[in-house]
Each structure stands twice: as structure tokens, then as C-alpha cells.
Scaffold this motif. Sequence first.
Motif, mmCIF file in Angstrom:
data_model
loop_
_atom_site.group_PDB
_atom_site.id
_atom_site.type_symbol
_atom_site.label_atom_id
_atom_site.label_comp_id
_atom_site.label_asym_id
_atom_site.label_seq_id
_atom_site.Cartn_x
_atom_site.Cartn_y
_atom_site.Cartn_z
ATOM 1 N N GLY A 662 0.822 -1.199 0.000
ATOM 2 C CA GLY A 662 0.000 0.000 0.000
ATOM 3 C C GLY A 662 0.862 1.257 0.000
ATOM 4 N N ASP A 663 0.558 2.183 0.917
ATOM 5 C CA ASP A 663 1.282 3.460 0.966
ATOM 6 C C ASP A 663 2.122 3.600 2.228
ATOM 7 O OD1 ASP A 663 0.470 4.393 -1.455
ATOM 8 O OD2 ASP A 663 -0.913 5.914 -0.708
ATOM 9 N N ILE A 664 2.536 2.486 2.853
ATOM 10 C CA ILE A 664 3.312 2.611 4.087
ATOM 11 C C ILE A 664 4.590 3.404 3.827
ATOM 12 C CG2 ILE A 664 2.404 0.465 5.060
ATOM 13 C CD1 ILE A 664 5.146 -0.812 4.374
ATOM 14 N N GLU A 665 5.055 4.077 4.872
ATOM 15 C CA GLU A 665 6.275 4.874 4.763
ATOM 16 C C GLU A 665 7.396 4.213 5.554
ATOM 17 O OE1 GLU A 665 5.063 8.810 5.848
ATOM 18 O OE2 GLU A 665 3.833 9.050 4.042
ATOM 19 N N SER A 666 8.551 4.842 5.588
ATOM 20 C CA SER A 666 9.748 4.201 6.131
ATOM 21 C C SER A 666 9.595 3.809 7.599
ATOM 22 C CB SER A 666 10.957 5.131 5.967
ATOM 23 O OG SER A 666 10.690 6.394 6.547
ATOM 24 N N LEU A 667 8.755 4.526 8.376
ATOM 25 C CA LEU A 667 8.546 4.177 9.781
ATOM 26 C C LEU A 667 7.971 2.774 9.908
ATOM 27 C CD1 LEU A 667 8.352 4.888 12.805
ATOM 28 C CD2 LEU A 667 6.085 5.858 12.333
ATOM 29 N N VAL A 668 6.941 2.469 9.153
ATOM 30 C CA VAL A 668 6.335 1.140 9.209
ATOM 31 C C VAL A 668 7.259 0.108 8.585
ATOM 32 C CG1 VAL A 668 4.369 -0.252 8.444
ATOM 33 C CG2 VAL A 668 4.011 2.080 9.269
ATOM 34 N N GLU A 669 7.984 0.491 7.541
ATOM 35 C CA GLU A 669 8.946 -0.440 6.943
ATOM 36 C C GLU A 669 9.958 -0.906 7.992
ATOM 37 O OE1 GLU A 669 8.981 1.368 2.368
ATOM 38 O OE2 GLU A 669 10.679 1.711 3.717
ATOM 39 N N SER A 670 10.472 0.027 8.797
ATOM 40 C CA SER A 670 11.467 -0.339 9.819
ATOM 41 C C SER A 670 10.838 -1.232 10.886
ATOM 42 C CB SER A 670 12.069 0.913 10.453
ATOM 43 O OG SER A 670 11.070 1.699 11.084
ATOM 44 N N ARG A 671 9.566 -0.998 11.240
ATOM 45 C CA ARG A 671 8.886 -1.855 12.214
ATOM 46 C C ARG A 671 8.755 -3.281 11.687
ATOM 47 N NH1 ARG A 671 3.797 2.013 13.966
ATOM 48 N NH2 ARG A 671 4.972 3.507 15.258
ATOM 49 N N LEU A 672 8.389 -3.395 10.414
ATOM 50 C CA LEU A 672 8.238 -4.732 9.829
ATOM 51 C C LEU A 672 9.577 -5.458 9.775
ATOM 52 C CD1 LEU A 672 5.741 -3.966 6.919
ATOM 53 C CD2 LEU A 672 5.299 -5.356 8.947
ATOM 54 N N LEU A 673 10.627 -4.741 9.458
ATOM 55 C CA LEU A 673 11.947 -5.373 9.416
ATOM 56 C C LEU A 673 12.376 -5.809 10.807
ATOM 57 C CD1 LEU A 673 13.834 -2.979 6.943
ATOM 58 C CD2 LEU A 673 12.922 -5.257 6.473
ATOM 59 N N ALA A 674 12.102 -4.967 11.813
ATOM 60 C CA ALA A 674 12.504 -5.306 13.183
ATOM 61 C C ALA A 674 11.715 -6.487 13.723
ATOM 62 C CB ALA A 674 12.324 -4.088 14.087
ATOM 63 N N SER A 675 10.453 -6.608 13.312
ATOM 64 C CA SER A 675 9.613 -7.690 13.836
ATOM 65 C C SER A 675 9.955 -9.042 13.237
ATOM 66 C CB SER A 675 8.135 -7.382 13.560
ATOM 67 O OG SER A 675 7.858 -7.472 12.156
ATOM 68 N N GLY A 676 10.606 -9.049 12.078
ATOM 69 C CA GLY A 676 10.909 -10.314 11.412
ATOM 70 C C GLY A 676 9.672 -11.009 10.877
ATOM 71 N N ALA A 677 8.601 -10.262 10.669
ATOM 72 C CA ALA A 677 7.344 -10.857 10.211
ATOM 73 C C ALA A 677 7.428 -11.375 8.787
ATOM 74 C CB ALA A 677 6.214 -9.835 10.318
ATOM 75 N N LEU A 678 8.362 -10.842 8.015
ATOM 76 C CA LEU A 678 8.462 -11.229 6.613
ATOM 77 C C LEU A 678 9.732 -12.033 6.418
ATOM 78 C CD1 LEU A 678 6.937 -10.881 3.942
ATOM 79 C CD2 LEU A 678 8.317 -8.866 3.494
ATOM 80 N N GLN A 679 9.577 -13.301 6.102
ATOM 81 C CA GLN A 679 10.699 -14.197 5.890
ATOM 82 C C GLN A 679 10.599 -14.812 4.499
ATOM 83 O OE1 GLN A 679 13.135 -14.572 8.125
ATOM 84 N NE2 GLN A 679 12.127 -13.317 9.704
ATOM 85 N N GLY A 680 11.734 -15.108 3.926
ATOM 86 C CA GLY A 680 11.743 -15.757 2.619
ATOM 87 C C GLY A 680 12.046 -14.775 1.498
#
Length: 783
Positions: A662-680
Motif C-alpha cells: 500500500g502506501d506505508i512509509e519508512s517508519l512502518v517499513e522499519s517496524r516490519l523489518l525489526a519484527s521479522g514478520a516477513l521471511q523468505g
Amino acid sequence: MRYSSMLSWMMTAVAGLAWLPMMPFLPPWPILSAGALVSLLVAFFCRSSGRRSALGLFALFLLCSAWSSAYCQSRLDQWFPASLAGEEVVLAGRVIGPLEKRGGEARPYWRFDFQLLPGQCAQHYCPPGQPRFRLNLYQTPVIEPGGLWRLRLKLRPPSGTRSPGAFDYARWLMANGYSGTGYVREILRPVSGSVGIAGHYNHGRSSMLDGAADDLSRYRHHAVMRALLFADRRAMDNEHWRVLAATGTSHLMAISGMHIGIVLAWGMLLGRCVSAMGHGGRRGLQLIAATGFLAALLYAAMAGFSLPTQRALIMAGVLCLTLALARQQSSWSALCLALLLILLVDPLSVHSAGLYLSFGAVAILLSVAQDRRWQGHPWRLALVAQLSLIIALAPVLTAWGFGLSAVALPVNLLAIPLLALVIMPLLFAALLLSPFPEISHAVFGLADAVLELLMSGLAWSAELSPLWWPQGGELAVLLGLAAAGLMLLPPGLPGRVLCLPLLMLLLFFPSARPALGSALITVLDVGQGLSVLIETAEHRLLYDVGPDFDSGYNSADAVVLPYLRKRGVGALDRLVLSHGDRDHSGSADALIEVVPVNELLSGEVERHRRFAARDCHAETPWHWDGVSFAFLPTGAAVSDNPNNRSCVLTLAIDGRQVVIPGDIESLVESRLLASGALQGEVSLLLAAHHGSRSSSSLAWVKTFNPEHVVFTASRFNRYAHPHHAVVQRYARQGSQCWQTGMTGSLQFILSGEGVSMIDPPAKRFFWQHSPIEMCAGEDSPSR
């Protein structure tokens, strides 16, 4: 010259004029001309008459191709350059009206045409001839149609969305003689000088239209009256067009061959009545032809000499000239001559649906009229003719993205005679009786009563059956054309029995579905917005629906719905509205009104309460047909920034993933990277926020290292999306980058082996820019 020989020469010329405008490139016209000259020289020294004739035909083909190439190149030279798009330029030209008020009363604006004066030059844009532009004016107009004005403009070359089944606006602009679009920044001053005949005509016609709008406003069907008399469709609303489309009668309101033919016939009848009073023989025929053509010419002038009207007028002129010269000419040779003249005047007519529908209809009517089985049986002839028109034109309508109506046959069988024999004669009689207001008003009232009968009948018929859109694409169209050809064969010839099966294949050709364990992802070109259709073997999900505008345009009607119909998608299992911004969910109402939706999810539930939407951030992962879906936890469900409330959707097969953020910005991108929710491995990534520099952080790009990146941004968007720095980040990772505004809609297949692109974008017509892989020129490493 024998009939068959003359016909072959004319058809060769037609082929030479028609093929080049459909090509993705233009051969230089001097080379084609040289080839024609060489062919003529060889033919001159050739002793065999057969070879000499063949070389002559080839030389004619090359000569007509050279003319077509030169014409198309001259049109390209008039285009506003893409390098100046968005820059302010000052140009002088003629205002071509009428000015069309749009946008409603809250935020009205006016649309009009602007034709440059010869010799204009601004910022190295010095076009030959007199290019025409389609402009919007966002202030109360002080300009008048026909006047000469100097304007400060922001322009861009013809452009539009490119998506399967959708209306190709850029192609329409090219076919209708436009060199660009834009809007008026400032009205500077009038230009001194004579407005000429064209200016006086344009001003007079606009005044006539304004006067007619006032005079006819008392009648219930004033909008239809204005459309039929003057081709002024400004008062026609969406309901009018919905009813006409649903009943297959839109052609009734488009002034073209049928209307010119009706007026021509009535004019000829008037001429015959006059000639019966003392002008017989050849002079009588000349009088009949002259009155008929004069009536058609006056009607074309009232209709503004639009391109379809000009083409119909050329056809009428050929018929009248043949009659006036008392020549026993074949109807087919006259039809070919008319087609040849139209293409000589404007080779780009091949990009107009009206050309195929008009000439196709005349050819079908000639075939039916020459069948001796129906001669002497007028009602049977009318029925067979209308049935033949509907069947034979079905593949043409399908090819141009028009729906097919099940009620078109009976409706047209009644509507066309009513229009030709009653409504139009009454309207013209009332117009001629304008010096006698009471009589004119009574005749207009009678016409209004008949129109009430017609429009009520059409509205009732429109509810009986929805429009049908065949799904088979080019193959289905070819099968339909084969069915039409077989149907029109003379009786007794073998093969006609195949007509019905081929026609059924056109109507019910199945669309291909993804295999089990795979997904088809279509990123639709909706301009500056987002809409993605995801199809598995048995399920359909739509992520966002694209923008809508105050003008009434919305991407659901223009792009999304045509594509769903082309794919045979009659309902959606899930609709995801990533957040409430207009460029993502603005067209939701238009879509939901037409397409049933089983579940609706949103990133901003409070902005979509009218849809009873569920919060996507609270949804659990699910599986469809071997494909895993999930919404990633962004931690931004209560963010004040709507962009960061976007639903981040992933779909995966055997560790290969597609991410739509969608339209997420760098703040949410960093949260997703820190959470490790996206693997593969991420095989396909839609760049967040259309490639804005507020998103696609360096860490995000490096972590996912996607194979394909798609920027959903229009070509000339005012935000300069995608940002150059963002494109460079992906390029350094070796990603392949695509922008929908440059490539059109894109299709990908996700499977256990990764993502592959279906039909990589390619240049289709000569005026289109070549779609490029954006990261290829950014010093990207090989993967």
C-alpha cells in the motif's frame, strides 16, 4: 477498366493506406516512395502483362504506404514533447467550441478545443501546421468559441491508461486529431486579426447551440433532441448512456453514417418531388443528388463536422456523384471508393471504431439486399438485415471492448424505423418552422411525445437483460469474424453450417484460470493510484480500486470493471481497501454497485463504515488453492497518518512471496523489518507509496532484494513518482523495475518456482513510447 480490375486496384490502395498506422514503427516515406518508383520502372520494361500488372499493384501499394507514413509522421511532429510536460508555455490559437461545463456545481470547469495558429513556437516546441489540444479551464470563461486568444498553458502529449478491455484514451486522441491535452493557467489577451471563415462558423454554431439549449429546455427529452439535431451531447447524463448501452442503441445518439444516410434519403425524396414537377431525365437525377447532398452537408455543419460525420459525408458524396453522373456503378466499388477517399484524407481513421462499424454495417446490408431470397419481402428483409448486423458486428464490438446486448435485435428493429421515419423528420420540420413559434412548438411537442415512447421502451428493455462481454480475447474475435464471413456466404456453399458453433465460441469462450498452487497477479494501470487483482484456481481478491475524480471519472468503470469482465470475474471473494485515500479507494462505491463482494477488509475501517468493512490488521492468515495469504502486523492500526494504516498483504508459495504494502512509509517499513514478520525470498514487490522517497528505505530494499518491482504511478504525475533515488536503490540490487504509467497493466504468475512476467510490455502503435525496464539504465548489477 473492368470491374474486378478496378476493385483490386482500389483495395490495394486501401491496404497500402491502412497497414502502416497499425504498426509499432513508421518506415521512412522516401524509402517507400523510392520502392514505388523502382517498381514502376521495372513494370515499364516488363513484357509480361501479368507481371506488369502485379508490379503496378505493388507500386501503388508502396506509394499509398508512403503517403500514409508521411501523414502519420506529420502528426507525430505536431505532438507536444514529453520533455516539456508540466512546463508552462504561452501559445496563441483559436478556441473551438462549444465550451462544455463539467464537474458539477461545486467545482465546475470547462472543456474546449484549442487549435494553434500557424508558426507558433514556445520553449523549442515549434510544430508544423496547426495542432489541436484538448484543454480544461478552471475559472469562469471569458473566452468565446471562434475567437483568437493567447493563453498560458500546461500541456502534455496524448496519454492514458493502458489495460486489457479498457478504453484507450491516447488512441482516441490520436484518431481524433489531438496533439496533446492540458489546462489553462492564465488567459492572457485576445489576438488581433481576422478569425476567418472557420472562426465565424465556430462562433455561429456555438451561439446556435446555446440558443437551442434554452429553447428546447421546456421539453422532457431536450437532451436527446439536442444530440440528434446538433450532435450536442452535453446534456446527456450517465443514465441515458447506460440505457443506450444496455439495449445496443448507443449508435442512435452518435451522429455518423446512419444519421447522414437518413437526412440524405429525405433530401433525395424532396429533390424527387421537385424534379417530378418538370425536371426529368438526367437533370432530374442531378437535382435529386444535389438536394440530397446539400441536406447531408447542412446536417454535418449543424453537427460540427466531427470526424465520423466527415467520413459519412464522403460516403454520401460518392453516392450522389454516381447518381448525378448516371453511372451504372457497382455498390461494392462505390463502397470501396468511399473507404479509399476516407483513408486518403486521414489514414489514422483505422484507429476509429466507427470506421469498422459504419463500413461493416453497409457491407452487411449490401450482402443481404442482394440476396434474391428476401427481395419482395420488406419485413423479412428488415428482420434478416438486423439479425445479420447484430451477428456480424458482434466480433467488431467485442474487439473494441463494447458489450453485447441480448435485446438489441428487437429494440433496433423498432427504434431505427421510428427514428428515421418519425422522430428526425418531426425534429427537422420543427426546426424549419422556427419562424412560426406556435407551430414549431407544437411539432417539437409531438416529437417529445414520440421520444417519450422510445426512451421509456428502451429503459424497460434495458432491465430485461444485462450486457454480455465475451472473454476470449483475440482468438474469440477471430472466431467471430469467421462466423460472420460464413453467415454472409451465398446459400448453397459449404461451410455455412459452422457459423453457429463459431458464434457460440465467441460468446462463451472460457477464460484461462491459474493452475492449482499458483496465482495470477495483475497490476492494473489506473493512473496515479493502485489496483491489483489476484486470482487463484477458485478465488479472486482485489486489492484497492484506484481513484475517482470530481469530473465523474472513476477507475472502477474505466479500468477495473472492464478487466474483470474480460477475465470472466463476476464476483469477488475479498475486496481489500488498503486505506481511505482517494487514489486507492475512491472508486469503491462504483465497483461495489456492480460486482458482488463476499468480504470487505480495510486498513481504515472508520472511513469505510458504509461498506461494513472489517479491520485487515486483525485478520488471521488464510489459504486458497495452495496459496498462502496474510496481512503483516504493522503496529500502525491507530496511526494518525493514513498511509501508515495501509494493509500490507503478502501471498506466498513454497517460500516465494509477493508483497503489496500500500502506501506505508519508512517508519512502518522499519517496524516490519525489526519484527521479522516477513521471511523468505520476495519475488515481486509493489513499491510502497508509488515510489515516493518517503518509502522504500535503503534497509527495506536491501533486505528484500526483489526480482521485480512495480511502481504504480502515471506517466506525467505531478508528484514525480517514482523518485529517482528510489529507482536507483532498487537498481543497485539488480531488481527489474516497471512503472504502470509507462508499460500499462502488468501480469505476473507466482508459483513454487518464483515469479514470471506474462507478455512483457511492448510498443504496439507507432506513437507510443517504448516501454522500458527502468532499472536497466541505472548501472544495475546482474543477478
